[in-house]
Scaffold this motif. Structure first.
Motif, mmCIF file in Angstrom:
data_model
loop_
_atom_site.group_PDB
_atom_site.id
_atom_site.type_symbol
_atom_site.label_atom_id
_atom_site.label_comp_id
_atom_site.label_asym_id
_atom_site.label_seq_id
_atom_site.Cartn_x
_atom_site.Cartn_y
_atom_site.Cartn_z
ATOM 1 N N GLY A 1 20.686 73.913 32.540
ATOM 2 C CA GLY A 1 20.233 74.951 33.462
ATOM 3 C C GLY A 1 20.918 74.887 34.812
ATOM 4 N N VAL A 2 21.203 73.676 35.273
ATOM 5 C CA VAL A 2 21.820 73.500 36.588
ATOM 6 C C VAL A 2 23.306 73.843 36.540
ATOM 7 C CG1 VAL A 2 22.446 71.778 38.331
ATOM 8 C CG2 VAL A 2 20.139 71.791 37.362
ATOM 9 N N THR A 3 23.987 73.427 35.475
ATOM 10 C CA THR A 3 25.439 73.592 35.439
ATOM 11 C C THR A 3 25.906 74.740 34.557
ATOM 12 O OG1 THR A 3 25.685 72.031 33.613
ATOM 13 C CG2 THR A 3 25.819 71.140 35.864
ATOM 14 N N ARG A 4 24.983 75.351 33.854
ATOM 15 C CA ARG A 4 25.310 76.484 32.977
ATOM 16 C C ARG A 4 26.434 76.139 32.003
ATOM 17 N NH1 ARG A 4 24.191 78.350 37.990
ATOM 18 N NH2 ARG A 4 22.417 79.717 38.171
ATOM 19 N N ASN A 5 26.316 74.977 31.349
ATOM 20 C CA ASN A 5 27.308 74.602 30.342
ATOM 21 C C ASN A 5 26.912 75.204 28.997
ATOM 22 O OD1 ASN A 5 25.716 72.508 28.756
ATOM 23 N ND2 ASN A 5 25.522 71.735 30.844
ATOM 24 N N ASP A 6 27.740 75.010 27.995
ATOM 25 C CA ASP A 6 27.497 75.685 26.710
ATOM 26 C C ASP A 6 26.466 74.993 25.824
ATOM 27 O OD1 ASP A 6 28.800 73.552 25.429
ATOM 28 O OD2 ASP A 6 30.620 74.703 25.017
ATOM 29 N N GLY A 7 25.934 73.836 26.256
ATOM 30 C CA GLY A 7 24.874 73.169 25.512
ATOM 31 C C GLY A 7 25.343 72.132 24.520
ATOM 32 N N THR A 8 26.642 72.090 24.213
ATOM 33 C CA THR A 8 27.131 71.041 23.318
ATOM 34 C C THR A 8 27.086 69.714 24.066
ATOM 35 O OG1 THR A 8 29.433 71.286 24.026
ATOM 36 C CG2 THR A 8 28.692 72.655 22.148
ATOM 37 N N ILE A 9 26.980 68.628 23.314
ATOM 38 C CA ILE A 9 26.916 67.312 23.949
ATOM 39 C C ILE A 9 28.174 67.045 24.773
ATOM 40 C CG2 ILE A 9 27.852 65.899 22.070
ATOM 41 C CD1 ILE A 9 24.706 65.059 24.072
ATOM 42 N N LYS A 10 29.326 67.474 24.291
ATOM 43 C CA LYS A 10 30.576 67.294 25.036
ATOM 44 C C LYS A 10 30.520 68.038 26.371
ATOM 45 C CE LYS A 10 35.527 68.236 24.810
ATOM 46 N NZ LYS A 10 36.606 68.821 24.004
ATOM 47 N N ASP A 11 30.090 69.286 26.343
ATOM 48 C CA ASP A 11 30.035 70.071 27.581
ATOM 49 C C ASP A 11 28.953 69.548 28.528
ATOM 50 O OD1 ASP A 11 31.586 72.116 28.764
ATOM 51 O OD2 ASP A 11 29.874 73.486 28.636
ATOM 52 N N GLN A 12 27.869 69.011 27.951
ATOM 53 C CA GLN A 12 26.827 68.414 28.783
ATOM 54 C C GLN A 12 27.416 67.279 29.625
ATOM 55 O OE1 GLN A 12 23.809 69.282 29.344
ATOM 56 N NE2 GLN A 12 23.195 70.559 27.648
ATOM 57 N N TYR A 13 28.125 66.376 28.961
ATOM 58 C CA TYR A 13 28.673 65.232 29.684
ATOM 59 C C TYR A 13 29.798 65.631 30.623
ATOM 60 C CZ TYR A 13 25.437 62.126 27.767
ATOM 61 O OH TYR A 13 24.257 61.525 27.498
ATOM 62 N N LYS A 14 30.572 66.577 30.231
ATOM 63 C CA LYS A 14 31.622 67.090 31.120
ATOM 64 C C LYS A 14 30.982 67.642 32.390
ATOM 65 C CE LYS A 14 35.529 70.261 30.868
ATOM 66 N NZ LYS A 14 36.191 71.243 29.993
ATOM 67 N N SER A 15 29.876 68.350 32.243
ATOM 68 C CA SER A 15 29.213 68.915 33.428
ATOM 69 C C SER A 15 28.594 67.825 34.302
ATOM 70 C CB SER A 15 28.162 69.946 33.019
ATOM 71 O OG SER A 15 27.046 69.337 32.420
ATOM 72 N N VAL A 16 28.071 66.767 33.672
ATOM 73 C CA VAL A 16 27.519 65.656 34.451
ATOM 74 C C VAL A 16 28.623 64.990 35.263
ATOM 75 C CG1 VAL A 16 26.536 63.329 34.284
ATOM 76 C CG2 VAL A 16 25.575 65.194 32.939
ATOM 77 N N LEU A 17 29.775 64.824 34.649
ATOM 78 C CA LEU A 17 30.868 64.133 35.322
ATOM 79 C C LEU A 17 31.522 64.969 36.403
ATOM 80 C CD1 LEU A 17 32.559 62.512 32.212
ATOM 81 C CD2 LEU A 17 30.875 61.521 33.755
ATOM 82 N N PHE A 18 31.627 66.284 36.184
ATOM 83 C CA PHE A 18 32.426 67.101 37.087
ATOM 84 C C PHE A 18 31.686 68.284 37.704
ATOM 85 C CE2 PHE A 18 35.181 65.471 33.619
ATOM 86 C CZ PHE A 18 35.815 64.489 34.362
ATOM 87 N N GLY A 19 30.493 68.601 37.216
ATOM 88 C CA GLY A 19 29.805 69.813 37.641
ATOM 89 C C GLY A 19 28.921 69.673 38.861
ATOM 90 N N HIS A 20 28.830 68.504 39.428
ATOM 91 C CA HIS A 20 27.952 68.283 40.589
ATOM 92 C C HIS A 20 28.745 67.736 41.783
ATOM 93 C CE1 HIS A 20 24.380 68.824 38.051
ATOM 94 N NE2 HIS A 20 25.004 68.096 37.152
ATOM 95 N N ASN A 21 30.013 68.026 41.808
ATOM 96 C CA ASN A 21 30.898 67.507 42.860
ATOM 97 C C ASN A 21 30.987 65.987 42.851
ATOM 98 O OD1 ASN A 21 31.567 70.095 43.869
ATOM 99 N ND2 ASN A 21 29.580 70.158 44.904
ATOM 100 N N HIS A 22 30.888 65.384 41.677
ATOM 101 C CA HIS A 22 31.026 63.939 41.564
ATOM 102 C C HIS A 22 32.500 63.553 41.646
ATOM 103 C CE1 HIS A 22 26.986 63.504 39.208
ATOM 104 N NE2 HIS A 22 26.818 63.952 40.441
ATOM 105 N N LEU A 23 32.752 62.450 42.332
ATOM 106 C CA LEU A 23 34.116 61.964 42.498
ATOM 107 C C LEU A 23 34.362 60.647 41.770
ATOM 108 C CD1 LEU A 23 34.537 62.726 46.301
ATOM 109 C CD2 LEU A 23 35.338 64.091 44.354
ATOM 110 N N SER A 24 33.282 60.068 41.230
ATOM 111 C CA SER A 24 33.430 58.809 40.511
ATOM 112 C C SER A 24 32.375 58.706 39.425
ATOM 113 C CB SER A 24 33.329 57.614 41.470
ATOM 114 O OG SER A 24 32.101 57.615 42.171
ATOM 115 N N LEU A 25 32.663 57.864 38.438
ATOM 116 C CA LEU A 25 31.762 57.617 37.318
ATOM 117 C C LEU A 25 31.110 56.254 37.497
ATOM 118 C CD1 LEU A 25 34.124 58.560 34.359
ATOM 119 C CD2 LEU A 25 32.555 60.047 35.594
ATOM 120 N N TRP A 26 29.830 56.170 37.147
ATOM 121 C CA TRP A 26 29.104 54.914 37.300
ATOM 122 C C TRP A 26 28.264 54.626 36.082
ATOM 123 C CZ3 TRP A 26 30.140 51.648 41.123
ATOM 124 C CH2 TRP A 26 30.793 52.131 42.259
ATOM 125 N N SER A 27 28.029 53.362 35.887
ATOM 126 C CA SER A 27 26.985 52.873 34.997
ATOM 127 C C SER A 27 26.304 51.750 35.765
ATOM 128 C CB SER A 27 27.561 52.348 33.681
ATOM 129 O OG SER A 27 28.235 51.122 33.888
#
Length: 171
Positions: A89-115
């Motif tokens: 809902g926030v990133t308006r991605n296509d709902g596939t798991i791949k697009d979900q993670y792509k949006s998490v990584l790049f759709g919120h103005n993120h500049l780095s990945l963390w765990s």
């Protein structure tokens, strides 16, 4: 941000995490607790590292640091449907798991990945002790229990599913 934590000095736009903290406002060994939530991912890795070093500098011996980041590994393991729905809902991605993670990584103005594991390692290398990974809302330190505010915008289940929480003590 909009969430203020009682009994804490709250900083947002008035502190640039990309630069050393002003020593006149943040002297060495001056803070008991530093808490940062959903911010380090908006920094390049080098700047996040330098921010964590600054937290170490300003904490008193025995002072606590807790940082919360979107944990890409935790999110992948859990694949929580509530988290996926909110994110879509926030990133308006296509709902596939791949697009979900792509949006998490790049759709919120993120500049780095963390765990949480990567963040824990950074804490330890910088010199924090008693470093541990916690679930959102949980801590061995009473002042850090339920300190997170991110859940107010996404719901508790979503915040729990996406949050990597690491805390450590300055020796």
């Amino acid at each position: 941000g909009q969430c203020r934590i009682p009994e804490f000095e709250n900083y947002d736009l008035d502190v640039d995490m990309n630069k050393p903290l002003p020593r006149d406002r943040f002297p060495d060994g001056s803070a008991d607790v530093v808490f940062s939530e959903m911010a380090c991912e908006h920094l390049y890795p080098r700047d996040a590292w330098l921010f964590i070093e600054e937290c170490h500098r300003i904490l008193k011996p025995g002072g606590l640091l807790r940082i919360v980041v979107p944990d890409i590994v935790r999110g992948w393991r859990l694949k929580d449907p509530d988290w996926l729905s909110v994110n879509q809902g926030v990133t308006r991605n296509d709902g596939t798991i791949k697009d979900q993670y792509k949006s998490v990584l790049f759709g919120h103005n993120h500049l780095s990945l963390w765990s949480a594991e990567v963040l824990k390692t950074v804490f330890e290398v910088i010199g924090f002790q008693q470093v541990s990974i916690k679930d959102a809302g949980q801590s061995d330190h009473a002042e850090l229990v339920d300190i997170e505010q991110h859940w107010r915008s996404v719901g508790r289940q979503v915040a729990w599913a996406e949050s990597g929480c690491v805390e450590g003590v300055r020796p």
